[in-house]
Design a protein around this motif. Structure first.
Motif, PDB file in Angstrom:
ATOM      1  N   HIS A 173       0.831  -1.212   0.000  1.00 45.09           N
ATOM      2  CA  HIS A 173       0.000   0.000   0.000  1.00 45.09           C
ATOM      3  C   HIS A 173       0.860   1.255   0.000  1.00 45.09           C
ATOM      4  N   MET A 174       1.908   1.232   0.806  1.00 41.25           N
ATOM      5  CA  MET A 174       2.829   2.379   0.835  1.00 41.25           C
ATOM      6  C   MET A 174       3.410   2.617  -0.546  1.00 41.25           C
ATOM      7  N   ALA A 175       3.842   1.545  -1.196  1.00 39.41           N
ATOM      8  CA  ALA A 175       4.465   1.660  -2.515  1.00 39.41           C
ATOM      9  C   ALA A 175       3.490   2.230  -3.536  1.00 39.41           C
ATOM     10  N   VAL A 176       2.273   1.725  -3.550  1.00 38.59           N
ATOM     11  CA  VAL A 176       1.276   2.193  -4.519  1.00 38.59           C
ATOM     12  C   VAL A 176       0.916   3.658  -4.260  1.00 38.59           C
ATOM     13  N   GLU A 177       0.698   4.001  -3.005  1.00 38.90           N
ATOM     14  CA  GLU A 177       0.216   5.349  -2.687  1.00 38.90           C
ATOM     15  C   GLU A 177       1.301   6.427  -2.779  1.00 38.90           C
ATOM     16  N   THR A 178       2.558   6.052  -2.563  1.00 41.26           N
ATOM     17  CA  THR A 178       3.629   7.061  -2.625  1.00 41.26           C
ATOM     18  C   THR A 178       4.399   7.028  -3.935  1.00 41.26           C
ATOM     19  N   GLY A 179       4.340   5.902  -4.635  1.00 39.64           N
ATOM     20  CA  GLY A 179       5.147   5.745  -5.843  1.00 39.64           C
ATOM     21  C   GLY A 179       6.588   5.369  -5.547  1.00 39.64           C
ATOM     22  N   ILE A 180       6.877   5.038  -4.300  1.00 37.17           N
ATOM     23  CA  ILE A 180       8.225   4.636  -3.894  1.00 37.17           C
ATOM     24  C   ILE A 180       8.309   3.113  -3.962  1.00 37.17           C
ATOM     25  N   GLU A 181       9.360   2.602  -4.595  1.00 41.90           N
ATOM     26  CA  GLU A 181       9.527   1.152  -4.721  1.00 41.90           C
ATOM     27  C   GLU A 181       9.725   0.505  -3.350  1.00 41.90           C
ATOM     28  N   LYS A 182       9.254  -0.751  -3.234  1.00 43.47           N
ATOM     29  CA  LYS A 182       9.318  -1.470  -1.955  1.00 43.47           C
ATOM     30  C   LYS A 182      10.725  -1.515  -1.370  1.00 43.47           C
ATOM     31  N   GLU A 183      11.714  -1.773  -2.227  1.00 39.24           N
ATOM     32  CA  GLU A 183      13.097  -1.869  -1.733  1.00 39.24           C
ATOM     33  C   GLU A 183      13.547  -0.541  -1.121  1.00 39.24           C
TER      34      GLU A 183
END
Length: 111
Positions: A49-59
């Motif tokens: 969810h963080m990745a989708v909502e911020t556009g920051i990759e999981k890594e």
């Protein structure tokens, strides 16, 4: 209905925040204001969810969260966020807010 989070404008002059990279600032502000946040500063939030909502990759999220942990500001454990000192910025003179925090703390898994 959305929740409201008031952010103190002094946030931007905080020495810790001012030393963060722009992407780290984005993530910190997101953690303070996303729709899952609570007045206790502890809530469930999957990395996906963080990745989708911020556009920051999981890594990158994992690296930033590790830095936040090292800096003793934010902790991420098994899909849960804990923002240290979040509660001290709430209006604890309000019995409704204190009660709300107590209710949230009772819903958090013990581990």
């Amino acid at each position: 209905m959305g929740k409201y989070r008031y952010i103190n404008t002094k946030l931007w002059s905080d020495s810790w925040l001012s030393n963060l990279d722009p992407i780290e600032k984005l993530l910190f502000l997101y953690l303070l204001t996303n729709e899952r946040t609570t007045i206790a500063g502890i809530y469930e939030l999957p990395l996906k969810h963080m990745a989708v909502e911020t556009g920051i990759e999981k890594e990158m999220l994992e690296k930033i969260l590790e830095r936040f942990k090292k800096d003793n500001k934010v902790f991420y454990y098994q899909g849960w966020i804990y923002i240290k000192n979040f509660q001290k910025h709430q209006d604890l003179s309000s019995s409704k807010i204190r009660k709300g925090i107590e209710v949230i703390l009772l819903q958090i898994p013990p581990e």
